[in-house]
Design an enzyme around this catalytic site. Sequence first.
Site, short mmCIF file in Angstrom:
data_model
loop_
_atom_site.label_atom_id
_atom_site.label_comp_id
_atom_site.label_asym_id
_atom_site.label_seq_id
_atom_site.Cartn_x
_atom_site.Cartn_y
_atom_site.Cartn_z
CG ASP A 101 -1.91 1.15 1.24
OD1 ASP A 101 -1.64 2.17 0.57
OD2 ASP A 101 -2.95 1.04 1.91
CG HIS A 102 1.05 4.22 -3.16
ND1 HIS A 102 -0.12 3.71 -3.69
CD2 HIS A 102 0.87 5.57 -3.12
CE1 HIS A 102 -0.94 4.70 -3.96
NE2 HIS A 102 -0.38 5.83 -3.63
CG HIS B 93 -4.63 4.55 0.03
ND1 HIS B 93 -3.72 3.54 -0.17
CD2 HIS B 93 -4.88 5.05 -1.21
CE1 HIS B 93 -3.45 3.43 -1.46
NE2 HIS B 93 -4.14 4.34 -2.11
#
Length: 596
Positions: free
Chosen positions: A280-281, A343
């Site tokens: 999950d960047h 996110h």
Amino acid sequence: MRSLGGQKAAGRQHGAHRRMQGSLRPLPVQRAFGTGSLATAVPVSHMLMREACSQSGFFRNVQVQAAPSNKLATQTSVPGGPLTPAEEALQVVASAGGEWTSSSLSVVVVGASGDLAKKKIFPALFALYYEGLLPKDFQVFGYARSKMTDAEFRTLIESTLTCRINAKERCSDSQEQFLQRCFYSSGPYDEAKGYEELNKRMTEQEAGTGQKNANRMFFLSIPPNVFVAAAGGAADYCSSPTGWTRVIVEKPFGRDSESSAKLGNDLKKHLKEEQIFRIDHYLGKELIENLTVLRFSNLIFEPLWNRQYIRNVQVIFSENFGTEGRGGYFDQYGIIRDVIQNHLVQIVALFAMEAPVSLNAEDIRNEKVKVLRSMKVVTMDDVVLGQYRGRTEKNGTTLPGYLEDKTVPEGSLTPTFAAIAMHINNSRWDGVPILLKAGKALSSKGAEIRVQFRHVPGNIYKERFGNNLDSSTNELVIRIQPKESIYMKINNKVPGLGLQLGTTKLDLQYQTAYKKKELPDAYERLLLDVVNGDKRLFIRDDELEAAWKLFTPALHEMDSKQIAPELYPYGSRGPVGSHYLAAKYNVRWGDMEDDE
């Protein structure tokens, strides 16, 4: 830097240095770079010596004062002075436990011709190479269905490579050296033949390094419907026989609990859990990485981090553009699946968790899972959905609505905006609403965490603030992007002979406080963590399961009842319903005010 205070002072420091060397030499250490389940503890190195010396005064403290003339000053004290790129590289090498000098590394980008690979992954790999943060014997392989030669592949990615702001004079040479390490192999994602050919090319290149061990890392930059086939091909036909094999899976991880569980089970037919890195960047962004540091290393915050002092928490994500031709992909998921379920919920888990036993990846992820399991399942009573519509600006410019995107199915009810109230049922957070908001085609672009504190009980200055006590509420804001910053709103006396109160900010602006440090891209940090086997910022299977359980019932209700989203104009602040949701919990959205 050594003191210049004379021979006696220098002698004392030299003696202290020698004593520290003797006392510290036997101790092992695990750094943040290598705290994952596959990491190895390494002996004390240059970096630990630097920390020890800085604590004893052997290195000086550096005070960086950065503040515009019209803002409160912020001072950042860096023990031992800021690390140079070379010293940072030493940290990484030390964390790898000597593995870098005895193994080669092959990085395979599956889906190498796609936008994500070109815009994010290859630039991130080059940035790590440019900073000396990759092993000496490494190579990059692109794999996709498109037919390409090595030369064509290098031309494809060359334009995406950029250099850091320092030492740009060696940029061109570094780019050329990096490109010579890049190779390409084509093949389908779901057939063995392509992976067998890829394995043959990788083996040939690895043999040329002279290293007896070869590690392999695969990044699946491909559509979700071929995740399992590609992961199986990589694991079954391209696993390293002499080193580790790790596979990075990019979101989405399914559409609901059932599909996510099926994806996980299918991946585990080919890979072990410790080989799977669910990325999950957003967790790789600088301010998210700093979140636990801010809370657990500063005494002033931890005593206030609970229901007694915090009135509400807001996590806000906004984009000032629409789907722009990508509506076909987005329409399969919508804003809740695309942004909020991953996110924003991951940010909440990091924000609300208890202090972990250590910085070990499993200890941190254990605490995150506890938060997710303590959260109340989302119901539609606490959800507001929106979809942007087109509008024409005064200058005649037309901003198209979501349904005007030709890739979006006609009459789609997919939400491009959602506001959700969540609740954590534990002793620390009971009664504190956690408000999440995310949307496209809004008035601004940004992401931030807002912590609004309770009103001062028995406030003797109450009358000075008028009827709106919310305007005097202390608020901690962690701005994730853009213009990364951390600031606290406080009440202060306005200078003058009268007693006029005003709200001002204690403001840490990263661009000014750390002007000599360029913030790394999230993918740089996460790719480096995969190389080092550090899984702190990656999502574990039970963590993913707990997150999906929170949203699956509401998502199924939305789909089955075909709930229509509230329309809002392109470039606005979103649907009016979001304000009613906040008012339900006696809250005002913090981003409605101009904080610039």
